[in-house]
Every structure is written in C-alpha cells, then in structure tokens.
Write a protein that holds these residues in place. Structure first.
Motif, PDB file in Angstrom:
ATOM      1  N   THR A   7      -6.273  12.298  -4.653  1.00  0.00           N
ATOM      2  CA  THR A   7      -7.459  12.593  -5.465  1.00  0.00           C
ATOM      3  C   THR A   7      -7.902  11.316  -6.208  1.00  0.00           C
ATOM      4  N   ASP A   8      -8.189  11.414  -7.515  1.00  0.00           N
ATOM      5  CA  ASP A   8      -8.660  10.223  -8.251  1.00  0.00           C
ATOM      6  C   ASP A   8      -7.534   9.516  -9.000  1.00  0.00           C
ATOM      7  N   PHE A   9      -6.281   9.902  -8.705  1.00  0.00           N
ATOM      8  CA  PHE A   9      -5.122   9.400  -9.444  1.00  0.00           C
ATOM      9  C   PHE A   9      -4.985   7.881  -9.312  1.00  0.00           C
ATOM     10  N   GLN A  10      -5.067   7.375  -8.084  1.00  0.00           N
ATOM     11  CA  GLN A  10      -4.969   5.927  -7.869  1.00  0.00           C
ATOM     12  C   GLN A  10      -6.260   5.223  -8.265  1.00  0.00           C
ATOM     13  N   ALA A  11      -7.386   5.842  -7.951  1.00  0.00           N
ATOM     14  CA  ALA A  11      -8.685   5.212  -8.240  1.00  0.00           C
ATOM     15  C   ALA A  11      -8.876   4.977  -9.733  1.00  0.00           C
ATOM     16  N   ARG A  12      -8.316   5.857 -10.566  1.00  0.00           N
ATOM     17  CA  ARG A  12      -8.425   5.662 -12.017  1.00  0.00           C
ATOM     18  C   ARG A  12      -7.635   4.424 -12.434  1.00  0.00           C
ATOM     19  N   ARG A  13      -6.483   4.228 -11.855  1.00  0.00           N
ATOM     20  CA  ARG A  13      -5.693   3.030 -12.166  1.00  0.00           C
ATOM     21  C   ARG A  13      -6.390   1.761 -11.682  1.00  0.00           C
ATOM     22  N   MET A  14      -7.053   1.860 -10.536  1.00  0.00           N
ATOM     23  CA  MET A  14      -7.650   0.667  -9.915  1.00  0.00           C
ATOM     24  C   MET A  14      -9.134   0.508 -10.210  1.00  0.00           C
ATOM     25  N   HIS A  15      -9.721   1.511 -10.869  1.00  0.00           N
ATOM     26  CA  HIS A  15     -11.146   1.475 -11.230  1.00  0.00           C
ATOM     27  C   HIS A  15     -12.019   1.309  -9.975  1.00  0.00           C
ATOM     28  N   MET A  62      15.567   1.893   7.352  1.00  0.00           N
ATOM     29  CA  MET A  62      15.776   0.451   7.439  1.00  0.00           C
ATOM     30  C   MET A  62      15.255  -0.250   6.180  1.00  0.00           C
ATOM     31  N   HIS A  63      15.761  -1.456   5.955  1.00  0.00           N
ATOM     32  CA  HIS A  63      15.210  -2.275   4.867  1.00  0.00           C
ATOM     33  C   HIS A  63      13.886  -2.919   5.280  1.00  0.00           C
ATOM     34  N   GLN A  64      13.688  -3.102   6.567  1.00  0.00           N
ATOM     35  CA  GLN A  64      12.438  -3.679   7.082  1.00  0.00           C
ATOM     36  C   GLN A  64      12.058  -2.917   8.340  1.00  0.00           C
ATOM     37  N   PHE A  65      10.839  -2.426   8.370  1.00  0.00           N
ATOM     38  CA  PHE A  65      10.358  -1.707   9.552  1.00  0.00           C
ATOM     39  C   PHE A  65       8.844  -1.812   9.625  1.00  0.00           C
ATOM     40  N   ASN A  66       8.318  -1.652  10.839  1.00  0.00           N
ATOM     41  CA  ASN A  66       6.873  -1.677  11.035  1.00  0.00           C
ATOM     42  C   ASN A  66       6.292  -0.283  10.865  1.00  0.00           C
ATOM     43  N   LYS A  67       5.094  -0.244  10.334  1.00  0.00           N
ATOM     44  CA  LYS A  67       4.401   1.031  10.170  1.00  0.00           C
ATOM     45  C   LYS A  67       2.911   0.814  10.313  1.00  0.00           C
ATOM     46  N   VAL A  68       2.261   1.731  10.996  1.00  0.00           N
ATOM     47  CA  VAL A  68       0.800   1.736  11.045  1.00  0.00           C
ATOM     48  C   VAL A  68       0.325   2.703   9.972  1.00  0.00           C
ATOM     49  N   GLU A  69      -0.498   2.205   9.082  1.00  0.00           N
ATOM     50  CA  GLU A  69      -0.959   2.981   7.930  1.00  0.00           C
ATOM     51  C   GLU A  69      -2.433   3.323   8.071  1.00  0.00           C
ATOM     52  N   MET A  70      -2.802   4.504   7.577  1.00  0.00           N
ATOM     53  CA  MET A  70      -4.201   4.916   7.471  1.00  0.00           C
ATOM     54  C   MET A  70      -4.529   5.120   5.991  1.00  0.00           C
ATOM     55  N   VAL A  71      -5.688   4.629   5.565  1.00  0.00           N
ATOM     56  CA  VAL A  71      -6.148   4.811   4.187  1.00  0.00           C
ATOM     57  C   VAL A  71      -7.619   5.204   4.216  1.00  0.00           C
ATOM     58  N   LYS A  72      -7.989   6.132   3.347  1.00  0.00           N
ATOM     59  CA  LYS A  72      -9.379   6.564   3.241  1.00  0.00           C
ATOM     60  C   LYS A  72      -9.857   6.487   1.796  1.00  0.00           C
ATOM     61  N   TYR A  73     -11.127   6.095   1.631  1.00  0.00           N
ATOM     62  CA  TYR A  73     -11.843   6.208   0.357  1.00  0.00           C
ATOM     63  C   TYR A  73     -12.971   7.207   0.602  1.00  0.00           C
ATOM     64  N   VAL A  74     -12.988   8.299  -0.167  1.00  0.00           N
ATOM     65  CA  VAL A  74     -13.940   9.370   0.124  1.00  0.00           C
ATOM     66  C   VAL A  74     -14.515   9.952  -1.167  1.00  0.00           C
ATOM     67  N   LYS A  75     -15.578  10.747  -1.021  1.00  0.00           N
ATOM     68  CA  LYS A  75     -16.117  11.485  -2.155  1.00  0.00           C
ATOM     69  C   LYS A  75     -15.176  12.653  -2.487  1.00  0.00           C
ATOM     70  N   PRO A  76     -15.100  13.032  -3.755  1.00  0.00           N
ATOM     71  CA  PRO A  76     -14.166  14.090  -4.161  1.00  0.00           C
ATOM     72  C   PRO A  76     -14.348  15.406  -3.413  1.00  0.00           C
ATOM     73  N   GLU A  77     -15.594  15.782  -3.157  1.00  0.00           N
ATOM     74  CA  GLU A  77     -15.824  17.093  -2.557  1.00  0.00           C
ATOM     75  C   GLU A  77     -15.364  17.191  -1.104  1.00  0.00           C
ATOM     76  N   THR A  78     -15.083  16.053  -0.475  1.00  0.00           N
ATOM     77  CA  THR A  78     -14.655  16.080   0.932  1.00  0.00           C
ATOM     78  C   THR A  78     -13.177  15.728   1.111  1.00  0.00           C
ATOM     79  N   SER A  79     -12.469  15.434   0.023  1.00  0.00           N
ATOM     80  CA  SER A  79     -11.159  14.790   0.175  1.00  0.00           C
ATOM     81  C   SER A  79     -10.111  15.680   0.854  1.00  0.00           C
ATOM     82  N   PHE A  80     -10.132  16.975   0.598  1.00  0.00           N
ATOM     83  CA  PHE A  80      -9.108  17.816   1.231  1.00  0.00           C
ATOM     84  C   PHE A  80      -9.432  18.082   2.703  1.00  0.00           C
TER      85      PHE A  80
END
Length: 434
Positions: A356-364, A277-295
C-alpha cells in the motif's frame, strides 16, 4: 510507515489491526503520547515566538521614541533562549516518535488470515500434481554434486558455508532460467532494469528493512552502505522523493540481481542445497500504482510469477500469509511454493506483496489524483522468481533414475539446444567422470 494523522483519528482501529501482528496496544498509546507532546511543544514555541515578536516591536518603538529598550531586549533574549530549548525538546521528541513509528508494521488488509505464524497461512489453490517417480528421488544437491554442476565444497573453501559454485551446464542452466524469467516479464509490460547492488542506509529505511532488520544484511563502509538483500530495495527507491506523472502510472519494473543475506537466526535450517544461501540470484518485480488498483495489481503480479512455473511445468500452490507470517511492510502477501519431490513438500519460491502506501510514505513517492491533489502511490513487490530455488526445483522434478536431468522444453533454446544434463556433458573439465 503508518500515517500518524490516521492513528490519531482512530487509535482503536490500529490497536486492533496491529494486535494481529503481535504489536502491543501500549505501543500505539506511546506513539499518541509522543505525538501529543510534540503538538504541545510546538504550541509553546508558537506562543514564545509571538512573545518575541511583541518584544521586538517594543524595542522598535522605544528606539523611535529615544527611550530605553533594555528591559525589552533582555526579555527578547530570554525568549530566544527558551525557544532554542524547546526546539531541542521537539527534535528529541521527534526522534523518539519517528523511531516508534518506524517499528510499527503495515496494517493487514481485511480478509488476511489472522494468526501468529505460518501455521495460520491459508492455501488458495494448487496447480499441477506433485511429481511422482518410480524410484526414490534424489535431493537437488546430490544430483548437482554428482553431475559436477553444483560445487558446495569448493565454495565453502573459498567463501564459507551457504555459498555455491555453479559450474558448466549448472551455470548455463542458472543463466537460462533468469533470462527466460526476464523475457516473460517483459512480455507482461515490465521494463528491465539493471540496478546498483549496494545502497545507502536511507534506501534500506525506505523499503522497511531498516531500522528493524539490520541483523539480516551485510553492511559495508561502516553502517552507511549495504549489499542489497533483494532488488526490491533499489527498484522501489528509484522514484524516491519524486512525483510520478499520473499518466505514466502504473509503472512496472523487473530486474535480475544477486541478493545478499546473513541468514541470521537460521542456524541448522536448510544447511544443504540452494534453498537458504548467503548469496543468490533473484528476478524481482516491482510496481508503482494508484491506490484504487493496488490489490488487483497484486493478483496480476502473482499470476506473473505463476506464469513462470506453469511454463516450466513445475507443480506449485499459492497461499495467503497470515498476519503473523507476512512481511513487515506488507498489507497482503501471496506466497507461491513449488513442489520439491525429494523433500516431499512445497517450498517457497516467490512472495508477492502489496505494501500500500507504507513504503511510499517513507520515500515520499507521489502522484496527483483527478483533483490535482498530491497523493502517495502504492508499491508492490514480488519474486519472479528466486532463481536458485527454481534451479533446485528443476533438478528435482526433472531428474531421471540414472541421475541425469532433462531440461524443460521452454529452456532448451536458452541452453543452446541441450535437452539433458549428463555426466558426460555437464562439466568438460570434471575429472570425477571418465
């Protein structure tokens, strides 16, 4: 974004890993050449600044000695002009370098299946047996239209193709589904957020949608503001430019939001129903974590998404995406695909990624390690779940031969006790049913 220092240190590693993501090794060479040029220009600038300082010192001495400083002044002016020219060159070089870096995808984790497309994805496991009926199952759009709870025709009249009206118990079912999802994620420690639905171009850059995927979104107010393609964008940018206190990590957030996508390049694909669809609802989950625990956190997030399907009683399987199919920002992605009886196949309903740190590097986005040194956090995102696709899966898996739809038990309280959608109770004003 990748770390230029790491690329400089081990270019062959990046060439090999990114080749599995369809990146030409020459792109790495171009990045390194631009990086080398940048350092050369900066060295020239430093040399000229030292020369300017020496000329300035000569001028001071000449004035103290009441001598002519014309030559030194002329030299300093020339050096100043040369520095300005170099500054422009550095700026132009940096713009090209940053653009090249911004188009390089994340490095895939070791063990991710290597392949050019979805045919190389690896199935990890199945949960539940595919639903079988003693009758020919109907597609969710046929069920929804017959009951009057999904109205694609009037949506097309008002907005165009790939839009829908949820009506009566259809709207109530959609609301029941996302409220149930949010409640379940909050039990797992996620904090609910209600984010903005329009974001700046810089925010889209931060999560990796820009500059590469502009054709897939709806931009408003010129090119600066964008309707979100997923709540991942405002949720992940929440801490942009900030240091998160170490004792607050990990941070889990979840949100319901509409998602707006132009579906560029999808002509002829899933033209009917709720899948694309062009418009749809979604429930999103996001985490900020230390590198050693990310996987480990990626596996937990995948289980959080699975929990919804398990409690709804919907069959699914989990796959790990190949290097050619995973998202631009991801180092590893697990997709969950739900069984759709009428299509006789699994369809994606959730995608959980460790960036990983890919987005965090862009966003500092940083934190301090045990030595007090600033480090980049790792960010993860996942659908928990795509709401419309979940409604579609419920309609197809819980359909009855007479065209009615049984409500999954866990949703009955959210449906105010209604246990079945029938032509009689679906839409009070539906004049198609007598």
């Amino acid at each position: 974004m990748l770390d230029i220092k790491k690329i400089r240190k081990d270019p062959e590693f990046f060439k090999q890993k990114l080749a599995t993501r369809n990146v030409d090794p020459k792109d790495i060479d171009e990045v390194l050449a631009l990086d080398e040029k940048r350092r050369e220009l900066l060295q020239q600038t430093e040399t000229l600044k030292a020369k300017r300082n020496a000329a300035s010192k000569k001028i001071g001495e000449a004035k103290r000695n009441h001598e002519s400083a014309d030559d030194a002044i002329a030299e300093m002016r020339q050096v100043g002009e040369d520095i300005k020219k170099l500054d422009v060159e550095v700026e132009e070089n940096d713009a090209i370098l940053n653009d090249k870096l911004a188009h390089l995808p994340n490095v895939p984790r070791d063990g991710v299946p290597v392949g050019p497309d979805e045919d190389s994805n690896r199935e990890e496991y199945k949960v539940g047996e595919p639903t079988k009926f003693a009758f020919e199952p109907k597609h969710h759009w046929d069920l929804g239209e017959k009951l009057g709870i999904l109205d694609f025709d009037r949506a097309a009249k008002v907005s165009g193709a790939r839009f829908v009206y949820y009506v009566g118990l259809g709207a109530q079912l959609e609301r029941a589904v996302y409220n149930f999802m949010l409640d379940e994620h909050m039990k797992e420690g996620y904090t609910e957020v209600l984010p903005p639905y329009i974001v700046k171009a810089q925010s889209m850059y931060g999560t990796g949608q820009f500059p590469k995927f502009k054709e897939g979104v709806y931009q408003v107010n010129g090119e600066d503001m964008t309707l979100i393609p997923t709540a991942e964008v405002p949720l992940t940018n929440y801490f942009s430019g900030e240091e998160i206190p170490t004792d607050k990590l990990p941070v889990y957030v979840t949100a319901l939001s509409p998602s707006f996508r132009s579906e560029a390049g999808s002509a002829g694909r899933d033209t009917r129903g709720l899948i694309r669809m062009h418009q749809f609802n979604k429930v999103e989950m996001v985490k900020y974590v230390k590198p050693e625990t990310s996987f480990d956190e990626l596996e937990k997030m995948t289980k959080n998404a699975e929990n919804i399907l398990q409690k709804l009683g919907l069959p699914y399987h989990v796959i790990t995406l190949s290097t050619g199919d995973m998202s631009f920002t991801s180092a590893e992605t697990h997709d969950i695909e739900v069984w759709m009886p009428a299509q006789d196949k699994y369809r994606e309903i959730s995608s959980c990624s460790n960036c990983t740190d890919f987005q965090a590097r862009r966003m500092h986005i940083t934190y301090r390690d045990e030595n007090g040194k600033l480090q980049l956090v790792h960010t993860l995102n996942g659908s928990g779940l795509a709401v419309g696709r979940t409604v579609a899966a419920i309609l197809e898996n819980y359909q009855n031969e007479d065209g009615t739809v049984t409500i999954p038990e866990v949703l009955v309280p959210y449906m105010h006790g209604i246990t079945k959608i029938t032509p009689e109770n679906a839409v009070p004003f539906n004049y198609l049913h007598k």
